[in-house]
Design a protein around this motif. Sequence first.
Motif, PDB file in Angstrom:
ATOM      1  N   ARG A 208      -6.201  12.059  18.486  1.00 37.97           N
ATOM      2  CA  ARG A 208      -6.370  12.316  19.917  1.00 37.97           C
ATOM      3  C   ARG A 208      -5.048  12.200  20.658  1.00 37.97           C
ATOM      4  NH1 ARG A 208      -8.873  15.489  22.478  1.00 37.97           N
ATOM      5  NH2 ARG A 208     -10.960  14.753  21.922  1.00 37.97           N
ATOM      6  N   ASP A 209      -4.261  11.186  20.342  1.00 37.60           N
ATOM      7  CA  ASP A 209      -2.957  11.035  20.988  1.00 37.60           C
ATOM      8  C   ASP A 209      -2.069  12.244  20.707  1.00 37.60           C
ATOM      9  OD1 ASP A 209      -3.674   8.585  22.011  1.00 37.60           O
ATOM     10  OD2 ASP A 209      -2.573   7.408  20.517  1.00 37.60           O
ATOM     11  N   ALA A 210      -2.194  12.831  19.510  1.00 38.14           N
ATOM     12  CA  ALA A 210      -1.339  13.948  19.124  1.00 38.14           C
ATOM     13  C   ALA A 210      -1.696  15.243  19.822  1.00 38.14           C
ATOM     14  CB  ALA A 210      -1.403  14.145  17.609  1.00 38.14           C
ATOM     15  N   VAL A 211      -2.976  15.473  20.085  1.00 37.13           N
ATOM     16  CA  VAL A 211      -3.401  16.778  20.612  1.00 37.13           C
ATOM     17  C   VAL A 211      -3.706  16.761  22.104  1.00 37.13           C
ATOM     18  CG1 VAL A 211      -4.311  17.499  18.382  1.00 37.13           C
ATOM     19  CG2 VAL A 211      -5.838  16.400  20.032  1.00 37.13           C
ATOM     20  N   GLY A 212      -3.783  15.584  22.710  1.00 41.93           N
ATOM     21  CA  GLY A 212      -4.079  15.503  24.132  1.00 41.93           C
ATOM     22  C   GLY A 212      -5.563  15.456  24.438  1.00 41.93           C
ATOM     23  N   GLU A 213      -5.887  15.288  25.701  1.00 41.27           N
ATOM     24  CA  GLU A 213      -7.265  15.027  26.121  1.00 41.27           C
ATOM     25  C   GLU A 213      -8.147  16.259  26.155  1.00 41.27           C
ATOM     26  OE1 GLU A 213      -7.048  13.112  29.883  1.00 41.27           O
ATOM     27  OE2 GLU A 213      -6.141  11.264  29.097  1.00 41.27           O
ATOM     28  N   ILE A 248     -13.991  11.312  20.759  1.00 40.80           N
ATOM     29  CA  ILE A 248     -14.495  12.366  19.878  1.00 40.80           C
ATOM     30  C   ILE A 248     -15.382  13.300  20.692  1.00 40.80           C
ATOM     31  CG2 ILE A 248     -16.245  12.725  18.065  1.00 40.80           C
ATOM     32  CD1 ILE A 248     -13.596  12.198  16.871  1.00 40.80           C
ATOM     33  N   ASP A 249     -15.298  14.597  20.406  1.00 37.57           N
ATOM     34  CA  ASP A 249     -16.066  15.590  21.159  1.00 37.57           C
ATOM     35  C   ASP A 249     -17.335  16.039  20.462  1.00 37.57           C
ATOM     36  OD1 ASP A 249     -14.225  16.074  23.454  1.00 37.57           O
ATOM     37  OD2 ASP A 249     -12.861  16.595  21.824  1.00 37.57           O
ATOM     38  N   LEU A 250     -17.408  15.857  19.150  1.00 34.85           N
ATOM     39  CA  LEU A 250     -18.558  16.344  18.394  1.00 34.85           C
ATOM     40  C   LEU A 250     -18.668  15.549  17.109  1.00 34.85           C
ATOM     41  CD1 LEU A 250     -20.744  18.655  18.298  1.00 34.85           C
ATOM     42  CD2 LEU A 250     -19.090  19.975  16.955  1.00 34.85           C
ATOM     43  N   ILE A 251     -19.865  15.043  16.808  1.00 35.31           N
ATOM     44  CA  ILE A 251     -20.125  14.335  15.559  1.00 35.31           C
ATOM     45  C   ILE A 251     -20.943  15.255  14.667  1.00 35.31           C
ATOM     46  CG2 ILE A 251     -21.167  12.316  14.474  1.00 35.31           C
ATOM     47  CD1 ILE A 251     -20.850  10.854  17.168  1.00 35.31           C
ATOM     48  N   ASP A 252     -20.348  15.672  13.564  1.00 34.65           N
ATOM     49  CA  ASP A 252     -20.966  16.603  12.620  1.00 34.65           C
ATOM     50  C   ASP A 252     -21.615  15.774  11.508  1.00 34.65           C
ATOM     51  OD1 ASP A 252     -21.613  18.648  10.869  1.00 34.65           O
ATOM     52  OD2 ASP A 252     -19.555  19.350  10.589  1.00 34.65           O
ATOM     53  N   ILE A 253     -22.935  15.842  11.396  1.00 32.46           N
ATOM     54  CA  ILE A 253     -23.694  15.027  10.446  1.00 32.46           C
ATOM     55  C   ILE A 253     -24.007  15.831   9.193  1.00 32.46           C
ATOM     56  CG2 ILE A 253     -25.864  13.808  10.050  1.00 32.46           C
ATOM     57  CD1 ILE A 253     -25.932  13.367  13.148  1.00 32.46           C
ATOM     58  N   SER A 254     -23.608  15.274   8.052  1.00 29.46           N
ATOM     59  CA  SER A 254     -23.925  15.878   6.756  1.00 29.46           C
ATOM     60  C   SER A 254     -24.240  14.741   5.794  1.00 29.46           C
ATOM     61  CB  SER A 254     -22.750  16.749   6.289  1.00 29.46           C
ATOM     62  OG  SER A 254     -23.095  17.475   5.130  1.00 29.46           O
ATOM     63  N   GLY A 255     -23.995  14.926   4.502  1.00 30.80           N
ATOM     64  CA  GLY A 255     -24.275  13.861   3.558  1.00 30.80           C
ATOM     65  C   GLY A 255     -23.996  14.260   2.126  1.00 30.80           C
ATOM     66  N   GLY A 256     -24.059  13.261   1.236  1.00 29.95           N
ATOM     67  CA  GLY A 256     -23.799  13.495  -0.170  1.00 29.95           C
ATOM     68  C   GLY A 256     -22.319  13.448  -0.496  1.00 29.95           C
ATOM     69  N   THR A 257     -22.003  13.443  -1.789  1.00 35.32           N
ATOM     70  CA  THR A 257     -20.620  13.426  -2.241  1.00 35.32           C
ATOM     71  C   THR A 257     -20.457  14.399  -3.397  1.00 35.32           C
ATOM     72  OG1 THR A 257     -20.653  11.833  -4.062  1.00 35.32           O
ATOM     73  CG2 THR A 257     -20.693  10.918  -1.844  1.00 35.32           C
ATOM     74  N   TYR A 258     -19.197  14.665  -3.719  1.00 35.77           N
ATOM     75  CA  TYR A 258     -18.873  15.508  -4.861  1.00 35.77           C
ATOM     76  C   TYR A 258     -18.452  14.686  -6.067  1.00 35.77           C
ATOM     77  CZ  TYR A 258     -19.143  19.482  -1.713  1.00 35.77           C
ATOM     78  OH  TYR A 258     -19.581  20.430  -0.830  1.00 35.77           O
ATOM     79  N   PHE A 259     -18.749  13.384  -6.082  1.00 35.49           N
ATOM     80  CA  PHE A 259     -18.413  12.572  -7.229  1.00 35.49           C
ATOM     81  C   PHE A 259     -19.245  13.014  -8.438  1.00 35.49           C
ATOM     82  CE2 PHE A 259     -16.473   9.890  -4.088  1.00 35.49           C
ATOM     83  CZ  PHE A 259     -15.418   9.297  -4.774  1.00 35.49           C
TER      84      PHE A 259
END
Length: 402
Positions: A208-213, A248-259
């Motif tokens: 956030r500091d890098a890209v601004g508000e 944060i402007d958007l929380i993208d919900i997913s799940g699982g791993t590629y392990f």
Amino acid sequence: MTSKPHDNLLFQPVHLPCGAVLKNRLVKAAMSDALGDGCGRPTPAQNRVYARWADGGIAASIIGEVQGTSRFPENPGNLVLQPETSTPFEELASAGQANGAGLWVQLGHAGALAHAKISQPAGPSAIDLPGLTCAAMTLKEIRKLPDEFAQTARAARTMGFGGVEIHAAHGFLLSQFLSPLFNTRNDVYGGSPEARRRLVLDVISAVRDAVGETFPVAIKINASDMLEGGLTERDALALVDELEACPIDLIDISGGTYFPGAASSSEGAGKGPYFAEFARQARKRTAKPLMLTGGFKTFAQADELIRAGHADVIGLARALVLEPDLPHQWQRGENLSPAFPRLTSTETGAVTAWYTMRIAALAERQEVEVAMEASEALSRIKAQDAAKVARWTDHFAGLCGP
């Protein structure tokens, strides 16, 4: 009751906290399209496929796993966003933002899941398992990470992209730090849920500091690792609580791993969106815009989640690989239940490979000609990857693994 497509909430704008506006509520979720040239640069094919999604009516597309350095890619087709390669990235940003769409960069670092042939995998803790070995990162290396993510985000904005998404899901580096199964540290970055969240929160602040508000910053998180001993839904909801106070402007919900050996997100998820119940719980804990990704196959499924208020944005991936103009179709009331292919293969990664080949066909407008089996697609992807591994090794000589 499903509302009529033409006046549906799906096609109303979303105002993000930073002030940016998504023109509708359908976003092309991040996928590893593997279309990079093997030297970390975008290709004309990549420009064309993101232009197709933009022309198809999507509000924004997210480019999967864009690396800040060449050291920890998950795939030799990944992009490496560095200032000296600005021109091809600027061309990609322009192509993918036609028709009022946004094109966002997913800030990636594969960590323990880095491609072993072109990197030296490292994560929060050392791992030595069949099919997966990595070293533990030092404190010095970890403390550099927020600034590395921030530099990549700043470059994305400079090159004309419309936003960034911090990748803290699917078993990649930041997801590894959040998981008690893969983070067994006992310092400031592990040993308790609060300590395991520290790096993610530091990365958010630095970006956030890098890209601004006023520049969109999203984060992708797991609802669950779907692994015994991994990140649970309780852990994930505690993270949502902390994100409420973050820029944060958007929380993208997913799940699982590629392990290796991990269950896929679709296993045990039923016929609908995979993490809908988690989104309902998260909605009670945050006013941040929520995006739900995974398992959406029909207009009715997307419509129901939006009308119920459990999500603000729907993340579509494979549906848009099959129908790149699906947003326009749905707005016209057409193709409300698109046909998905019945792909059968017992080989790990074969179904994903089929969709990866389909993405490449979209770039050439040859998708109707993709009639291969999933196993054949996997063979082709392996051959393509081998060629790109050679190019990656030559181009980044001395910077990657052996």
